[in-house]
Enzyme design. Structure first.
Site, PDB file in Angstrom:
ATOM      1  N   SER A  71     -45.394  16.779   0.687  1.00 29.77           N
ATOM      2  CA  SER A  71     -45.162  15.748   1.797  1.00 29.77           C
ATOM      3  C   SER A  71     -45.979  15.872   2.736  1.00 29.77           C
ATOM      4  O   SER A  71     -47.303  16.055   2.526  1.00 29.77           O
ATOM      5  CB  SER A  71     -43.865  16.042   2.057  1.00 29.77           C
ATOM      6  OG  SER A  71     -43.493  15.155   3.283  1.00 29.77           O
TER       7      SER A  71
ATOM      8  N   TYR B 122     -47.020   5.492   5.663  1.00 33.58           N
ATOM      9  CA  TYR B 122     -47.211   6.753   5.446  1.00 33.58           C
ATOM     10  C   TYR B 122     -45.985   7.867   5.540  1.00 33.58           C
ATOM     11  O   TYR B 122     -45.782   8.275   4.573  1.00 33.58           O
ATOM     12  CB  TYR B 122     -48.565   7.585   5.921  1.00 33.58           C
ATOM     13  CG  TYR B 122     -48.763   8.823   5.508  1.00 33.58           C
ATOM     14  CD1 TYR B 122     -49.279   8.785   4.170  1.00 33.58           C
ATOM     15  CD2 TYR B 122     -48.758   9.796   6.303  1.00 33.58           C
ATOM     16  CE1 TYR B 122     -49.844  10.097   3.601  1.00 33.58           C
ATOM     17  CE2 TYR B 122     -48.943  10.973   5.569  1.00 33.58           C
ATOM     18  CZ  TYR B 122     -49.629  11.222   4.594  1.00 33.58           C
ATOM     19  OH  TYR B 122     -49.867  12.515   4.181  1.00 33.58           O
TER      20      TYR B 122
ATOM     21  N   LYS C  88     -43.698   9.695   3.010  1.00 34.43           N
ATOM     22  CA  LYS C  88     -43.547  10.888   2.856  1.00 34.43           C
ATOM     23  C   LYS C  88     -41.788  11.396   3.108  1.00 34.43           C
ATOM     24  O   LYS C  88     -41.573  12.476   2.634  1.00 34.43           O
ATOM     25  CB  LYS C  88     -44.471  11.612   3.929  1.00 34.43           C
ATOM     26  CG  LYS C  88     -45.885  11.525   3.311  1.00 34.43           C
ATOM     27  CD  LYS C  88     -46.230  12.252   1.925  1.00 34.43           C
ATOM     28  CE  LYS C  88     -47.549  12.199   1.576  1.00 34.43           C
ATOM     29  NZ  LYS C  88     -47.759  12.839   0.497  1.00 34.43           N
TER      30      LYS C  88
END
Length: 316
Positions: free
Chosen positions: A165, A179, A183
């Protein structure tokens, strides 16, 4: 705080006799470690580390040329060859073929990642889809392809699935909307997956590195919004080898959440929720420090919002 101190002995007893966190060791030597995104950066550093500890390593990435360079660097360093597979993690059938050719996997490191920083209002939806397809859907593709082979492995010692992650998978930051979404999703995937594979002696790890010296970071810095640089660019940048070393240590100990600095540790405490915990000491600290960590996180966020307000108040 005083109440926590008074209750501490009872919390310890409760954790020990009721919750009973159980430590585990995932061996690396003479086992097959399969790394996606393994041609550069953290993935390549992790491959070097695993080979140095006696693992048989396979690398998967999109670029065959970069894979061959990675293979050569490991051969020069250790005198051994690693298997390489050129495939795009967005293509399930290509990933499945690579996994089948690689053979039984003991440690799967899902490390691929792409990042295009931009405020959502200004970001193209194609870029959003690209990040989610590579970072999140690509992880589903890799794990789904590998699971049958991991469950049917002849070596019944503890195995591992590790998901790379980011510290942006613990806290959202301006310019990281897509993003961070990709994650943060890995955390939910990991928690559910751990329940699905624990009976097969497979242990799931989520890694939360901060900014790390990789080719990807250098490209990211060129296009980061100014405000993102102000908020995210002030922390220390780690070397890929540092991240790889601590990642492998976390995998070997079956640690669910692997962090790298005080901010990451506090965020892990504050957001532990219902995530698995194998360490008795860490379980106790999560219980005792949850409130303090939340307070620290609030101060951290307030400083972010003050910075954002000042930045927007500047004359154009």
């Amino acid at each position: 705080m005083l109440l926590f101190i008074l209750l501490a002995p009872f919390l310890l007893l409760l954790l020990y006799f009721v919750v009973q966190p159980k430590p585990v060791t995932v061996p690396i030597k003479d086992r097959h470690v399969f790394v996606t995104g393994g041609s550069s950066g953290i993935g390549l550093a992790l491959a070097h580390k695993a080979v140095s500890e006696g693992a048989r390593v396979s690398l998967l990435a999109r670029s065959l040329n970069k894979l061959e360079e990675a293979q050569k660097s490991i051969r020069l360093a250790y005198g051994v060859d690693v298997a390489i597979f050129a495939a795009d993690v967005r293509d399930y059938e290509a990933v499945q073929r690579a996994v089948e050719d690689a053979g039984s996997i003991d440690v799967l490191v899902v490390n691929q990642g792409i990042f295009v920083p931009q405020a959502l209002e200004k970001q193209e939806l194609d870029e959003v889809k690209f990040m989610i397809d590579v970072n999140l859907m690509g992880s589903f593709n890799v794990i789904k392809a590998a699971l049958p082979f991991m469950k049917d492995r002849k070596d019944r010692r503890p195995a591992s699935i590790a998901l790379m992650s980011s510290q942006a998978g613990q806290v959202g930051v301006y310019g990281y909307s897509a993003y961070s979404a990709s994650k943060f999703g890995l955390r939910g995937l990991a928690e559910s997956l751990q329940q699905e594979v624990i009976s097969d002696n497979i242990h799931v790890t989520v890694i939360y590195p901060p900014d790390t010296e990789t080719p990807g970071l250098e490209e990211e810095k060129k296009i980061r919004p100014e405000l993102t640089n102000i908020l995210a660019g002030s922390g220390a940048v780690l070397k890929a080898e540092e991240v790889a070393g601590k990642t492998l240590d976390g995998i070997k100990s079956g640690t669910f959440s692997v962090t790298f600095n005080i901010e990451g540790c506090l965020l892990a405490f504050a957001s532990a929720g219902a995530s698995p915990q194998r360490s008795f000491l860490m379980a106790f600290l999560e219980v005792v420090l949850a409130g303090i960590s939340r307070l620290a996180a609030l101060f951290f966020l307030w400083s972010f919002y003050r910075t954002i307000k000042k930045w927007h108040a500047k004359p154009n």
